[in-house]
Structure formats: C-alpha cells, structure tokens
Design an enzyme around this catalytic site. Structure first.
Site, PDB file in Angstrom:
ATOM      1  N   LEU A  26     -12.579  25.217 -30.393  1.00 51.24           N
ATOM      2  CA  LEU A  26     -11.652  25.101 -31.466  1.00 51.24           C
ATOM      3  C   LEU A  26     -10.559  24.239 -31.208  1.00 51.24           C
ATOM      4  O   LEU A  26     -10.202  23.137 -31.908  1.00 51.24           O
ATOM      5  CB  LEU A  26     -11.195  26.482 -31.958  1.00 51.24           C
ATOM      6  N   TYR A 197      -9.736  42.736 -24.723  1.00 51.82           N
ATOM      7  CA  TYR A 197      -9.665  41.501 -25.641  1.00 51.82           C
ATOM      8  C   TYR A 197      -9.124  42.025 -27.163  1.00 51.82           C
ATOM      9  O   TYR A 197      -8.192  41.315 -27.473  1.00 51.82           O
ATOM     10  CB  TYR A 197     -11.099  40.987 -25.735  1.00 51.82           C
TER      11      TYR A 197
END
Length: 335
Positions: A26, A197
């Site tokens: 990204l 996470y």
C-alpha cells in the site's frame, strides 16, 4: 459505495507527503499515486536500499519521470532513536509537511520486541507512529495543507474547512477483534499474534480520533489555529506482502500456501486497497472520519466514509492510551 479512484485526486504540486512503509504494498502504491499528482513524497523506509529500488521502479514505470520528487529516507518504526533522527533530519530539510500517511505495519508475527522493549506489533504499528506524528507535528502545523475536493461526511466530528494538513492513520478491519488491556499492553503475560495485531489496529484508531479531539480542543481556545486534520482508514483485504511476511515468520510452509491462495482468491489489488488512504488525504472529509472500502463487507471496492466499532470511540481508553504512549515514547505533542 462510491466510484472514486486515485484519478480523482487533485493536483498536489508544491505539496510534501510523507509515507511510512513506502517501498512495498500500500505504501508503494500510495507513493506512486501521490507522485503522479505532483507531490514531493518522502519515502520513510526501514531499508533505504529497498526504498531506492522502489523509487527507481516507480520512475521507470512512469517513463523515467514522475511529476513529483521521491526522497528515500531511513525510518525504522521499531526504534525510537531512528524515528527521532528521521524527524530531525526532515525538519532540517523541509519547511512543512502537508500529508503524513502512517501506513507501515507488521501483522500477526511471533512475539518479539522492538529496540526499546515494546511488543513489536504494538511498538511498530502504534507507538512508532505516535512518536513520528508527534515529532513531525510542528511541520504539519506550518503547512498550507491540501485543498480537499468533493463533499464527504463522517460519522464523527464537525465539518472543517479544506486547505489543512492531514494525518492519515492506516488501521484494519481487524481492529474489531482488538481489546485494550492496560495491565499488559506489551503482552508479557500472554501472547496471541492475531489478538496482538487486533489491539495494535484498535490503538491506531484510538490515537487517530484522540488526536482530532485534542486538535479540536486546542482550536476552541482563544487565538489557537491548528490547521491539521486527523483521519483514519483501512484498506479492506488487499493483496500485499504483509500477508506473505506473516506466513514467512510463522515458520509454517502451509500458511504460506494458504495466504498466497487467499490473496489470489479474495484479495483486491493494492492499487485499489490504497484508495481509502488517498481519499482520506485529499477529499474534503471531516477530522475523525473513518474511510473504508464500500463494497462487500467493507473489504473490497472503492472508498466511502464509514464507522469503526464502538470500542474505537472510547474516550477513556483513548486518553489512557495517549498518556501511556507519551510516557513510553517520551514524545510530547505541541498542542
């Protein structure tokens, strides 16, 4: 769902954009898109070598030239010293930053610790970006900012004028599985890689929204004028090397096969996955907005303004996390 794409971004000539993790996935696609619109992009990368390779590839794919400059610099978010050096060097060379994209991250890796002793996912994904944003905040405050295009509404915050600097923090749909446990933020008592996470991505949102609350509070004070806007986003399920790194660090060859198959079957191209970040950086959205894919289960498609889970708007947790982050990093925000 909108049909907005990177092609709808305004020209960014004369603007400076900082992208963390700019050498792949990204970050790479974001760098390419910002530069194509004329921005000078500071590519904040853990590896300068990989960053330079990515910059050369972007230039080559653009016919040898890009409209904006690409400036590769070392920034290891797992080291507060590296973050401080990066910020100091940037302040010496730039007068202002118009957009900061807190994009880099690690996902679901075996437990390890950063250089400063923090659990790596929490340390890199949240604390590294908290420290970086604080150290660059004066440069953001001094920027002319981006004149956002197009109307947009958010689920939080009031409308603000365009022409402001942007802090765009990349979260994930995995924030919905995150839980804050302030007695064990660094997972010293127990560790689950996916739970860690999720907490790091929830922390990203608590930070992004709390930063906007503090900017709003400062702007209510007499003579205050902080033309900075904090926006959060998530890319949906995007086919990037993040999944492959997760598989590689698991030590399980079957996970690598599974991740590769999932990316091929379910993942959308990173050039589409980065659109929420680009939208947050250049469209006239409110401070405190949450930009996500507008397609199937908000995991695919072009960007739209959405809403993250209730836990991400918990002001008590946001304040507690901010206080912890300030003490842990030693970074005070000039707000």
């Amino acid at each position: 769902m909108t049909d907005w794409t990177a092609g709808d971004m305004p020209r960014l000539d004369g603007k400076t954009v900082v992208v963390t993790g700019a050498n792949s996935g990204l970050g790479y696609e974001g760098t390419r898109a910002f530069a194509a619109k004329g921005a000078a992009v500071v590519m904040a990368c853990r590896s300068v070598e990989r960053g330079e390779t990515a910059a050369d590839e972007i230039r080559a794919n653009a016919g040898g030239e890009v409209d904006g400059n690409l400036d590769v610099r070392e920034c290891d978010l797992a080291s507060l010293d590296s973050v401080a050096t990066f910020a100091d060097d940037l302040a010496a060379d730039y007068d202002a930053i118009d957009v900061l994209c807190n994009n880099a991250g690690v996902m679901a890796i075996p437990r390890s610790e950063t250089e400063d002793g923090f659990e790596t996912q929490f340390g890199v994904n949240h604390l590294g970006h908290f420290a970086l944003t604080g150290r660059l905040f004066s440069l953001l405050r001094d920027a002319e900012g981006v004149d956002g295009v197009g109307p947009a509404r958010s689920a939080a915050g009031s409308r603000t004028e365009s022409g402001v600097a942007r802090v765009v923090t990349q979260s994930s749909g995995a924030h919905e599985q995150g839980e804050m446990d302030f007695s064990d933020l660094n997972w010293e008592e127990s560790y689950g890689k996916w739970k860690a996470y999720g907490r790091s991505k929830l922390s990203n949102l608590l930070f992004a929204y709390e930063l906007q609350h503090r900017i709003d509070a400062a702007n209510r004070e007499e003579d205050a004028a902080l033309d900075v806007r904090s926006v959060a986003c998530h890319p949906g399920y995007s086919d990037t090397n993040l999944q492959m790194r997760t598989a590689a660090e698991s030590g399980n060859p079957l996970m690598k096969v599974g991740m590769k198959a999932a990316n091929a079957l379910l993942g959308q191209d990173a050039a589409i996955g980065v659109e929420p970040m680009l939208y947050a950086a250049t469209v006239d959205v409110d401070g405190g907005a949450y930009i996500e894919p507008g397609g199937l289960m908000n995991m695919r498609g072009h960007p739209t303004v959405g809403r993250s889970n209730d836990a991400s708007y918990d002001r008590a947790d946001a304040n507690r996390l901010w206080e912890y982050s300030t003490e842990a990093t030693g970074v005070e925000y000039p707000i």
